[in-house]
Design a protein around this motif. Structure first.
Motif, PDB file in Angstrom:
ATOM      1  N   THR A   6       0.844  -1.186   0.000  1.00  0.00           N
ATOM      2  CA  THR A   6       0.000   0.000   0.000  1.00  0.00           C
ATOM      3  C   THR A   6       0.882   1.240   0.000  1.00  0.00           C
ATOM      4  O   THR A   6       2.076   1.173   0.324  1.00  0.00           O
ATOM      5  CB  THR A   6      -0.902   0.014   1.238  1.00  0.00           C
ATOM      6  OG1 THR A   6      -0.064   0.081   2.394  1.00  0.00           O
ATOM      7  CG2 THR A   6      -1.779  -1.229   1.295  1.00  0.00           C
ATOM      8  N   LEU A   7       0.324   2.373  -0.335  1.00  0.00           N
ATOM      9  CA  LEU A   7       1.106   3.606  -0.317  1.00  0.00           C
ATOM     10  C   LEU A   7       1.681   3.925   1.055  1.00  0.00           C
ATOM     11  O   LEU A   7       2.832   4.315   1.149  1.00  0.00           O
ATOM     12  CB  LEU A   7       0.279   4.769  -0.853  1.00  0.00           C
ATOM     13  CG  LEU A   7       0.349   4.923  -2.366  1.00  0.00           C
ATOM     14  CD1 LEU A   7      -0.588   6.023  -2.829  1.00  0.00           C
ATOM     15  CD2 LEU A   7       1.749   5.209  -2.832  1.00  0.00           C
ATOM     16  N   PRO A   8       0.917   3.758   2.150  1.00  0.00           N
ATOM     17  CA  PRO A   8       1.549   4.022   3.455  1.00  0.00           C
ATOM     18  C   PRO A   8       2.744   3.106   3.720  1.00  0.00           C
ATOM     19  O   PRO A   8       3.761   3.551   4.238  1.00  0.00           O
ATOM     20  CB  PRO A   8       0.419   3.776   4.458  1.00  0.00           C
ATOM     21  CG  PRO A   8      -0.826   4.030   3.680  1.00  0.00           C
ATOM     22  CD  PRO A   8      -0.518   3.548   2.280  1.00  0.00           C
ATOM     23  N   LEU A   9       2.637   1.845   3.312  1.00  0.00           N
ATOM     24  CA  LEU A   9       3.763   0.929   3.492  1.00  0.00           C
ATOM     25  C   LEU A   9       4.923   1.368   2.620  1.00  0.00           C
ATOM     26  O   LEU A   9       6.071   1.391   3.052  1.00  0.00           O
ATOM     27  CB  LEU A   9       3.348  -0.505   3.150  1.00  0.00           C
ATOM     28  CG  LEU A   9       4.468  -1.544   3.164  1.00  0.00           C
ATOM     29  CD1 LEU A   9       5.136  -1.606   4.531  1.00  0.00           C
ATOM     30  CD2 LEU A   9       3.933  -2.896   2.755  1.00  0.00           C
ATOM     31  N   LEU A  10       4.635   1.751   1.395  1.00  0.00           N
ATOM     32  CA  LEU A  10       5.669   2.224   0.494  1.00  0.00           C
ATOM     33  C   LEU A  10       6.346   3.460   1.069  1.00  0.00           C
ATOM     34  O   LEU A  10       7.573   3.567   1.050  1.00  0.00           O
ATOM     35  CB  LEU A  10       5.063   2.534  -0.879  1.00  0.00           C
ATOM     36  CG  LEU A  10       6.015   3.010  -1.955  1.00  0.00           C
ATOM     37  CD1 LEU A  10       7.074   1.956  -2.227  1.00  0.00           C
ATOM     38  CD2 LEU A  10       5.239   3.324  -3.217  1.00  0.00           C
ATOM     39  N   ALA A  11       5.560   4.365   1.600  1.00  0.00           N
ATOM     40  CA  ALA A  11       6.129   5.569   2.217  1.00  0.00           C
ATOM     41  C   ALA A  11       7.025   5.189   3.390  1.00  0.00           C
ATOM     42  O   ALA A  11       8.126   5.725   3.541  1.00  0.00           O
ATOM     43  CB  ALA A  11       5.013   6.501   2.688  1.00  0.00           C
ATOM     44  N   ALA A  12       6.564   4.261   4.198  1.00  0.00           N
ATOM     45  CA  ALA A  12       7.359   3.827   5.356  1.00  0.00           C
ATOM     46  C   ALA A  12       8.673   3.202   4.906  1.00  0.00           C
ATOM     47  O   ALA A  12       9.726   3.486   5.467  1.00  0.00           O
ATOM     48  CB  ALA A  12       6.561   2.841   6.197  1.00  0.00           C
ATOM     49  N   LEU A  13       8.611   2.374   3.874  1.00  0.00           N
ATOM     50  CA  LEU A  13       9.833   1.738   3.381  1.00  0.00           C
ATOM     51  C   LEU A  13      10.803   2.776   2.826  1.00  0.00           C
ATOM     52  O   LEU A  13      12.008   2.693   3.053  1.00  0.00           O
ATOM     53  CB  LEU A  13       9.498   0.702   2.312  1.00  0.00           C
ATOM     54  CG  LEU A  13       8.771  -0.541   2.809  1.00  0.00           C
ATOM     55  CD1 LEU A  13       8.325  -1.401   1.641  1.00  0.00           C
ATOM     56  CD2 LEU A  13       9.643  -1.330   3.765  1.00  0.00           C
ATOM     57  N   VAL A  66       1.252  12.492   6.488  1.00  0.00           N
ATOM     58  CA  VAL A  66       1.193  11.198   5.815  1.00  0.00           C
ATOM     59  C   VAL A  66       1.212  11.397   4.308  1.00  0.00           C
ATOM     60  O   VAL A  66       1.937  10.703   3.584  1.00  0.00           O
ATOM     61  CB  VAL A  66      -0.043  10.390   6.269  1.00  0.00           C
ATOM     62  CG1 VAL A  66      -0.223   9.147   5.413  1.00  0.00           C
ATOM     63  CG2 VAL A  66       0.078  10.025   7.745  1.00  0.00           C
ATOM     64  N   GLU A  67       0.448  12.373   3.824  1.00  0.00           N
ATOM     65  CA  GLU A  67       0.422  12.636   2.384  1.00  0.00           C
ATOM     66  C   GLU A  67       1.781  13.115   1.888  1.00  0.00           C
ATOM     67  O   GLU A  67       2.213  12.761   0.794  1.00  0.00           O
ATOM     68  CB  GLU A  67      -0.682  13.631   2.046  1.00  0.00           C
ATOM     69  CG  GLU A  67      -2.065  13.006   2.178  1.00  0.00           C
ATOM     70  CD  GLU A  67      -3.212  14.001   2.030  1.00  0.00           C
ATOM     71  OE1 GLU A  67      -2.953  15.220   1.874  1.00  0.00           O
ATOM     72  OE2 GLU A  67      -4.368  13.541   2.069  1.00  0.00           O
ATOM     73  N   ALA A  68       2.488  13.909   2.694  1.00  0.00           N
ATOM     74  CA  ALA A  68       3.834  14.355   2.318  1.00  0.00           C
ATOM     75  C   ALA A  68       4.781  13.164   2.225  1.00  0.00           C
ATOM     76  O   ALA A  68       5.599  13.081   1.306  1.00  0.00           O
ATOM     77  CB  ALA A  68       4.354  15.384   3.321  1.00  0.00           C
ATOM     78  N   ALA A  69       4.669  12.226   3.173  1.00  0.00           N
ATOM     79  CA  ALA A  69       5.497  11.016   3.136  1.00  0.00           C
ATOM     80  C   ALA A  69       5.157  10.184   1.908  1.00  0.00           C
ATOM     81  O   ALA A  69       6.046   9.633   1.248  1.00  0.00           O
ATOM     82  CB  ALA A  69       5.308  10.203   4.411  1.00  0.00           C
ATOM     83  N   GLN A  70       3.878  10.090   1.587  1.00  0.00           N
ATOM     84  CA  GLN A  70       3.468   9.341   0.403  1.00  0.00           C
ATOM     85  C   GLN A  70       3.995   9.999  -0.865  1.00  0.00           C
ATOM     86  O   GLN A  70       4.463   9.321  -1.777  1.00  0.00           O
ATOM     87  CB  GLN A  70       1.939   9.227   0.351  1.00  0.00           C
ATOM     88  CG  GLN A  70       1.383   8.307   1.413  1.00  0.00           C
ATOM     89  CD  GLN A  70      -0.141   8.342   1.465  1.00  0.00           C
ATOM     90  OE1 GLN A  70      -0.770   9.342   1.147  1.00  0.00           O
ATOM     91  NE2 GLN A  70      -0.728   7.236   1.879  1.00  0.00           N
ATOM     92  N   GLU A  71       3.926  11.318  -0.923  1.00  0.00           N
ATOM     93  CA  GLU A  71       4.429  12.034  -2.101  1.00  0.00           C
ATOM     94  C   GLU A  71       5.939  11.833  -2.240  1.00  0.00           C
ATOM     95  O   GLU A  71       6.446  11.637  -3.338  1.00  0.00           O
ATOM     96  CB  GLU A  71       4.089  13.522  -2.011  1.00  0.00           C
ATOM     97  CG  GLU A  71       4.476  14.305  -3.236  1.00  0.00           C
ATOM     98  CD  GLU A  71       3.905  13.744  -4.533  1.00  0.00           C
ATOM     99  OE1 GLU A  71       4.635  13.748  -5.551  1.00  0.00           O
ATOM    100  OE2 GLU A  71       2.740  13.300  -4.558  1.00  0.00           O
ATOM    101  N   ALA A  72       6.656  11.875  -1.128  1.00  0.00           N
ATOM    102  CA  ALA A  72       8.099  11.633  -1.167  1.00  0.00           C
ATOM    103  C   ALA A  72       8.380  10.215  -1.664  1.00  0.00           C
ATOM    104  O   ALA A  72       9.307   9.995  -2.448  1.00  0.00           O
ATOM    105  CB  ALA A  72       8.711  11.849   0.221  1.00  0.00           C
ATOM    106  N   ALA A  73       7.569   9.255  -1.227  1.00  0.00           N
ATOM    107  CA  ALA A  73       7.731   7.869  -1.683  1.00  0.00           C
ATOM    108  C   ALA A  73       7.468   7.764  -3.175  1.00  0.00           C
ATOM    109  O   ALA A  73       8.203   7.086  -3.898  1.00  0.00           O
ATOM    110  CB  ALA A  73       6.790   6.952  -0.905  1.00  0.00           C
ATOM    111  N   ARG A  74       6.425   8.450  -3.641  1.00  0.00           N
ATOM    112  CA  ARG A  74       6.125   8.433  -5.085  1.00  0.00           C
ATOM    113  C   ARG A  74       7.291   9.012  -5.885  1.00  0.00           C
ATOM    114  O   ARG A  74       7.666   8.493  -6.923  1.00  0.00           O
ATOM    115  CB  ARG A  74       4.860   9.243  -5.371  1.00  0.00           C
ATOM    116  CG  ARG A  74       3.586   8.548  -5.048  1.00  0.00           C
ATOM    117  CD  ARG A  74       2.387   9.384  -5.537  1.00  0.00           C
ATOM    118  NE  ARG A  74       1.182   8.962  -4.884  1.00  0.00           N
ATOM    119  CZ  ARG A  74       0.620   9.556  -3.851  1.00  0.00           C
ATOM    120  NH1 ARG A  74       1.139  10.648  -3.328  1.00  0.00           N
ATOM    121  NH2 ARG A  74      -0.491   9.080  -3.315  1.00  0.00           N
TER     122      ARG A  74
END
Length: 135
Positions: A6-13, A66-74
């Protein structure tokens, strides 16, 4: 069954990637040095990821954080994808096994003394470079 990412997991990784890229993956998580990773040690890693996501340091994650972390992951995934597709030597839009495995430039660059192996020092220098690129 393939695990769902999921995106949150991707962001965490992606947030954990700098520590893992520094060669601190297993050793850093295995904080007691017993050669095993316990649930408590994984929970400590999860808290480290939480703290990286908590931009204002108030111990609460907001939707914006959380959205900032997701955007950084993307963004990191996009950069990784671009690097991956540079390996398409013939430009046909398909990445063959040979193309994928033929590009060892990163390894060759990290292997500063050219002995065909990476010492801990060579690995650490390469990991620092990777970490800087990911920031």
């Amino acid at each position: 069954m393939t695990p769902r990412i999921t995106l949150p997991l991707l962001a965490a990784l992606c947030l954990a990637a700098p520590a893992l890229a520094q060669g601190q993956g297993f050793d850093r998580i295995d904080s007691n040095g017993d050669g095993r990773i316990s649930r408590a040690e994984v929970d400590t890693l999860r808290l480290m990821i939480f703290d990286r996501m908590d931009a204002d340091g108030n111990a609460v994650l907001t939707r914006a954080e959380v959205e900032a972390a997701q955007e950084a992951a993307r963004a990191r995934m996009q950069r990784g994808s671009q690097r991956l597709w540079r390996q398409d030597a013939d430009g046909d839009g398909q990445l063959t096994r040979a193309e994928f495995s033929s590009r060892a430039r990163g390894f060759d660059m990290a292997d500063e003394n050219g002995d065909g192996t990476l010492s801990r020092a060579e690995f650490d220098r390469a990991a620092r470079t990777i970490r800087q690129l990911m920031q």
